[in-house]
Scaffold this motif. Structure first.
Motif: not given
Length: 182
Positions: A130-133, A149-154
């Motif tokens: 559920k990470e399509m964003e 975007d693989l950053s922790r805070n998106r």
């Protein structure tokens, strides 16, 4: 870590492939360009080095670009089509300097099938998580490159193809300075 290492590698390769046509620039114009791209991405397996192979990768690039900004249901259908078309059969493999990871085609399968399957397998993890964003288009007004975007805070908004983030930050700074001067 958000995704398995091989998933992140595959997702970054998808970003790099899509971005070979970003902002009206074509960096896969020749078979030699494709070879250079595949070498840089450390993509293994057979290559036939023909214009037809190059065209099949360009078609794949278009499919993946459409999938990148699709909603979850559409993305799932696209992923399933990529896997079905390639007659994918996932297997755990270890080769060269890569540790255990998934392959779903043989090394001899057509390049577009192998690349499409690898992309599909990685995007499956994104959909299931559920990470399509995390799959987006660059926030710069004048850029159509994609961003992973693989950053922790998106918080990643800008692509890595140019200076989009720097230009946006400079523009914001100048706007603040202009507002202070009024």
């Amino acid at each position: 870590m958000l995704f398995a290492p091989d998933t992140e590698v595959a997702l970054r390769s998808v970003v790099n492939l899509i971005n070979t046509a970003a902002n009206g620039e074509e960096s896969l114009a020749t078979v030699e360009d494709l070879d250079s791209f595949l070498d840089a991405e450390e993509f293994t397996g057979s290559r036939v080095n023909t214009p037809a192979e190059l065209n099949s990768i360009k078609r794949l690039r278009s499919e993946l670009a459409a999938l990148w900004s699709a909603d979850e249901d559409t993305a799932a259908k696209s992923v399933n089509k990529l896997l079905t078309d390639a007659k994918a059969l996932p297997q755990l493999v270890k080769h060269d300097h890569w540790d255990w990871h998934l392959h779903a085609t043989t090394p001899e399968a057509p390049l577009a099938d192998r690349m499409g399957t690898e992309a599909a397998m990685a995007i499956i993890d994104v959909i299931r998580s559920k990470e399509m964003e995390r799959m987006r288009v660059c926030a710069a007004d004048d850029c159509d490159a994609v961003v992973l975007d693989l950053s922790r805070n998106r918080s990643k908004l800008y692509c890595d193809t140019g200076n989009c983030a720097n230009r946006a930050h400079v523009a914001a700074y100048r706007a603040r300075k202009a507002a202070e001067g009024e």
